[in-house]
Enzyme design. Sequence first.
Site, mmCIF file in Angstrom:
data_model
loop_
_atom_site.group_PDB
_atom_site.id
_atom_site.type_symbol
_atom_site.label_atom_id
_atom_site.label_comp_id
_atom_site.label_asym_id
_atom_site.label_seq_id
_atom_site.Cartn_x
_atom_site.Cartn_y
_atom_site.Cartn_z
ATOM 1 N N ASP A 106 0.817 -1.216 0.000
ATOM 2 C CA ASP A 106 0.000 0.000 0.000
ATOM 3 C C ASP A 106 0.852 1.268 0.000
ATOM 4 O O ASP A 106 2.071 1.233 0.184
ATOM 5 C CB ASP A 106 -0.965 -0.010 1.192
ATOM 6 C CG ASP A 106 -0.306 -0.451 2.501
ATOM 7 O OD1 ASP A 106 0.924 -0.353 2.615
ATOM 8 O OD2 ASP A 106 -1.024 -0.889 3.406
ATOM 9 N N HIS A 119 -7.178 -4.907 10.001
ATOM 10 C CA HIS A 119 -6.988 -4.646 8.572
ATOM 11 C C HIS A 119 -5.671 -5.274 8.095
ATOM 12 O O HIS A 119 -4.734 -5.458 8.872
ATOM 13 C CB HIS A 119 -7.073 -3.152 8.230
ATOM 14 C CG HIS A 119 -5.921 -2.298 8.651
ATOM 15 N ND1 HIS A 119 -6.088 -1.102 9.319
ATOM 16 C CD2 HIS A 119 -4.583 -2.425 8.482
ATOM 17 C CE1 HIS A 119 -4.918 -0.545 9.534
ATOM 18 N NE2 HIS A 119 -3.972 -1.332 9.042
ATOM 19 N N GLU A 167 -9.756 -2.093 5.085
ATOM 20 C CA GLU A 167 -10.423 -1.837 6.345
ATOM 21 C C GLU A 167 -11.635 -2.753 6.514
ATOM 22 O O GLU A 167 -12.115 -3.339 5.538
ATOM 23 C CB GLU A 167 -10.874 -0.365 6.377
ATOM 24 C CG GLU A 167 -9.730 0.642 6.253
ATOM 25 C CD GLU A 167 -8.966 0.853 7.566
ATOM 26 O OE1 GLU A 167 -8.975 -0.046 8.439
ATOM 27 O OE2 GLU A 167 -8.363 1.941 7.724
#
Length: 242
Positions: free
Chosen positions: A68, A139, A144
């Site tokens: 990410d 998460h 999420e």
Amino acid sequence: MDMNIVVVSNFDSMSEEVAKIVIAQIRRKPSSVLGLATGSSPLGVYSLLEEYHNRGVDFSKIITFNLDEYVGLAGDHPQSYRYYMEQNLFARVNIKPEKTHIPNGIAQDLQEECRSYDETIRQVGGIDLQLLGIGSNAHIGFNEPGTPFGTTTHVVDLTESTIRDNARFFASRSEVPTQALSMGIKSIMHAQNIVLMANGGSKADAIFAALRGPVTPEVPASVLQLHPSVTVVVDQAAGSKL
Ligand code: GLP
């Protein structure tokens, strides 16, 4: 299904266990595709990988994909995950810069960036070994609670609890980005092997829910119960409720 759970005494032994798994993967396949994570959990692993490299382990054929990146932070921003990876791993081993991939948080077209990220992973034949940390709300990456399991790499609105957890890295809470690009649950589940690591009591509930609770999008890490090859390495504090 076939979850291998290793409980060790502390952060250092967690880091050693995980580093050994990564090095075994690299020795088995020098051109391995590694999925990498950020946060505080993998920091010990990365410094051990540097030590292995100094003792001769070659990273020149390794390909990496990070989970990410924050939306709006360029790679030279000290809180960007690109910067973190350069500082903590990439500059310390002989990995080729062009073989490292992290979603571009300042891409003009974020949707296209997500699409092409999954496409690039596919083109290199998929991820051999994916490292994961876990958020206190369970998460993984920045997926999420509530994220459908079928999600591929996507733009995420960060939850209040994640923004709060990550605020300590920024000068003030208002500087914490509110969005991120994250590999999806589906992209993560495509990895051949997965290692989930966690340390500290603040992760105990998340680890319990992920490993022992029902498999539900409300607990993103619970999806790992459906993966055929997962190793979970936790310290005693994170594993205290198992
Ligand atoms: C961030 C990252 C996750 C990471 C989590 C836990 O939100 N996007 O990939 O697993 O934080 O971080 P830490 O290891 O610092 O507890």
